[in-house]
Design an enzyme around this catalytic site. Sequence first.
Site, PDB file in Angstrom:
ATOM      1  CD  GLU A  64      13.930  13.300   0.414  1.00 52.76           C
ATOM      2  OE1 GLU A  64      13.480  12.656   1.370  1.00 52.76           O
ATOM      3  OE2 GLU A  64      13.535  14.443   0.114  1.00 52.76           O
ATOM      4  CD  GLU A  79       8.045  17.556   0.340  1.00 60.09           C
ATOM      5  OE1 GLU A  79       8.601  16.839   1.192  1.00 60.09           O
ATOM      6  OE2 GLU A  79       8.663  18.402  -0.344  1.00 60.09           O
TER       7      GLU A  79
END
Length: 952
Positions: free
Chosen positions: A523, A793
């Site tokens: 990502e 996260e």
Amino acid sequence: MRLLNHNLHPTTCLAWGLLFVFFANIGGCKHQQSVDALLSPAPIALKVNEGFVEPLGFYDAKPRFSWRLPSNGKALSQGAYQVLVASSERLLLTEPDLWDSGKQHTSQSTFVLYEGAPLMSRQRVFWRVRYWNEAGDVSEWSVPSSIELGLLANSDWQAQWIEIQQDQPVQLDQFETPIHIPQYLRKGFTVSGRVKKARLYVTAKGVFIAYLNGQRIGEDVLTPGYTPYDTRIETLTYDVTQQLREGSNALGLQLAEGWYAGRFGPKRHWHKKREITPQAIAQLEIEFEDGTTTVITTDNRWRASQQGPVRSSELYDGESYDANFDFSGAEYHWSDPRFNDNHWQGVQANAIDNDILLQPKRHFTSVNKQLLPAIAITQIDDKIVYDLGQNMVGVVRIQLPMREGQTLTMKFAEGVNPDGSIYTRNLGSARQTDTYTASEDGIVEWQPQFTFHGFRYVEISGFDTSVTPQLSWLTGVVQYTDFELTGNLNTSNTALNQLQSNIEWGLKGNFLDIPTDCPQRSERLGWTGDALAFTPTSLFIADSHGFWAAWLQSVREEQFDNHGVPVVVPNEVGDIVQAGWSDAAVTIPWDVYWRTGDVQILRDNYDMMKRWITYHEGQLEEGISTMWTVGDWLQPYSTREDSRRGETDHSLISTAFYARSLDITARTARVLGEVADSQRYRDQFNQVKQVFQSYFFDHDGKLKVGEQTQTAYLLAIGFDLLDEQMTLKSVRHLLSQFDIAGGHLRTGFLGTPLIAPVLEKVGRADVAFDLVFKESYPSWLFSITQGATTMWERWDGYTHENGYAKRAGSLNHYAYGAIGQWLYDRMAGISPIEAGYKKIRIAPLVTEYLTFAEANYMSLFGEIRSSWTRNAGGLIMEVTIPPNSRAVIEIPQYYYKKSSTLTEQKQEVLGTKISINGQSITSAADVTLLSASLATTSIEVGSGDYKIEVVH
């Protein structure tokens, strides 16, 4: 100082010097010893625009000048300044030919706009500044500083884009994306004459390293960086004067795919890379002592090879190096003029596309910032796992024994499994693997050049197993944008100090040229929502002004024709716009302005902000926004079908952020003097506020649409969307949400940054402290108890009890580090009252959880320091205010007790008697009493050091 007439008699010179002090003449005196005592020390820390010091290849032909007053000088503040700009250092000292600002009666010492003769590409200019202090005394002139512009327009380029001639189709990998073997490009040339100056202007569609005569040029990594390549590619400028020599020379470029041509972004877009190939462009301009010039450019006469030792290099997958391909053991480096390139291929040359701008890089390049030694080694079968002790981003440098033909394999991971093997399930399709194949027995020294990894652990295999592994074999090379760290926090609580460290490392790990969500999995994108949350915190920790200004240019370039703003910049995801993410186009320019005082960031982005408002207006139904959003992303315990999306009503989130953008755009218009715009946006904000309150809240201040969530109340109160009476009514409903959660937070990316500021706003900073210092899940310190060295996260990214989260997440994600802003602003107590810390608020909140807290911040005016120590006798504060700024110090006379109940706030008195530098408030120098109450005494002070004691 120097007068214009260098032949003056010393007595005349002294007389002129005295006149100079009193009447502010421009010049200076060569024989200055008698006059120096009358002058204040010279300005220091001369910078242009977003913090550049003597930039080479600068991007802006209308620079803005900043300087500081020395903290050990006679000046507490500036009453006037004068800036001189000239085309040479000689003229600067005698007859400045580009600009003389004249004596400007203002305290402004930051972002003074150049208003002289137009500047052009390649031009080098020199500048200096002096100031008059509060008493009217003039300072010495500063040491001269310089700016050299890069190539500002495509028309400045004579070079062409080049790439190796491909005889065969490019091979595809398992994902059906191209495998671009790195290219080696070179050209020999002759220099006839003595070189006065030489500049290399260079960039790539991909990433590059430049070489001249066998030596690397510069220390940058992954240049030119990551921009919207179909709109703009940034260029680099290097001074290569000393590397050229009379006679034979050779210029070389090593070129890899990087972000431009490699597999990057969502899988659904990988196919777009099949028609893209890496290319490079370079222009070497040489000026000789006799005034003649020559230009060496990339064109179809260059030679190229893909038979070099770097066999592949990809951002997600890593780099492979095979020493057997070291150009067949050539005697000379491939960029040495003596290297024989007869067996190399030709190149294909392509003209510059004027629709794609070539512009000098807008912020600091990424570099090798620090080294991390390994702290532990674990044997796992035939492999060795190194622990660097810190989750980091970059590459490793190896120095270890290998045998001929062996291939060393290095795999990178953020964590390890229970058996000690590396944990890679959270990497997606990113292999994060580097390899090195040895061509002979011996010690191998190597560092990858065109990739980066997010990792703490490195698994290696394929080395000489007859030798016992050593910690010294492997060193982590931390890479991020080359800015300086400007702020720090230290307290008496080790867990909180580790949180601060994790926030800082989250910044380092995700500020590699652009702000990314994560640095390890497949990502690594510029998600706007993450950036929106973290910007204020980042501006305290690091000199990230230029970093954000550069990225905001990319945001402007990526804004859609319909005025929407993509959720990822550069845009790798397509036509996706959403509330709470795309609003970064409005919030970040304001955050940067407020923390730096740079009005230009508002000017540059004002049109984008207005266009975003226009887009959002089209998403309204009867005043309520219907804009799509993923919601309060990763709220824990969400009961939605997709548990990643928080429970807060999406229309509430979208309407709240629409209102927030209106509020900020109105404030921006006011700063820019756009009075009509400011009033219009302010009226719209007030209308939305009324609609929001009546639609989402009942008469008792309770949410009546969607689920009851912490984030719903935090947005409503934090964005000032409820009137005063409704806010008071809503507080108990907000607090009940924390009670329902067992005294824990239950927020995601959008709600978390607001928790502490809102709780303090409604008079419950005690509850904020309880949340900050809570160590059970979910909380900021929970990850600390589980061994985190960066922000995660997910709140439960890993637990000792259950291992890694089922939906594997990044262990280096800075969004939840947004709490840092409140810790610096309020717990330590440093925040701006006026943009850029021209006027400072020192207002620490004291808590029983700590006996000591200290923060330092290097502002544009100098160091700001706030520390407090709580003891049995009361409180000791130590404060430093830099020159040319003032501060309001709010002296607390109580502290917050631990574990207050939601219905009762517990406080303890610190003291009632206050002294400043050993004197009473009324007797202390340059101290003005503003107000006094049982809770807080407020004073205003100027530049200086202050020791404040509060005793019983």
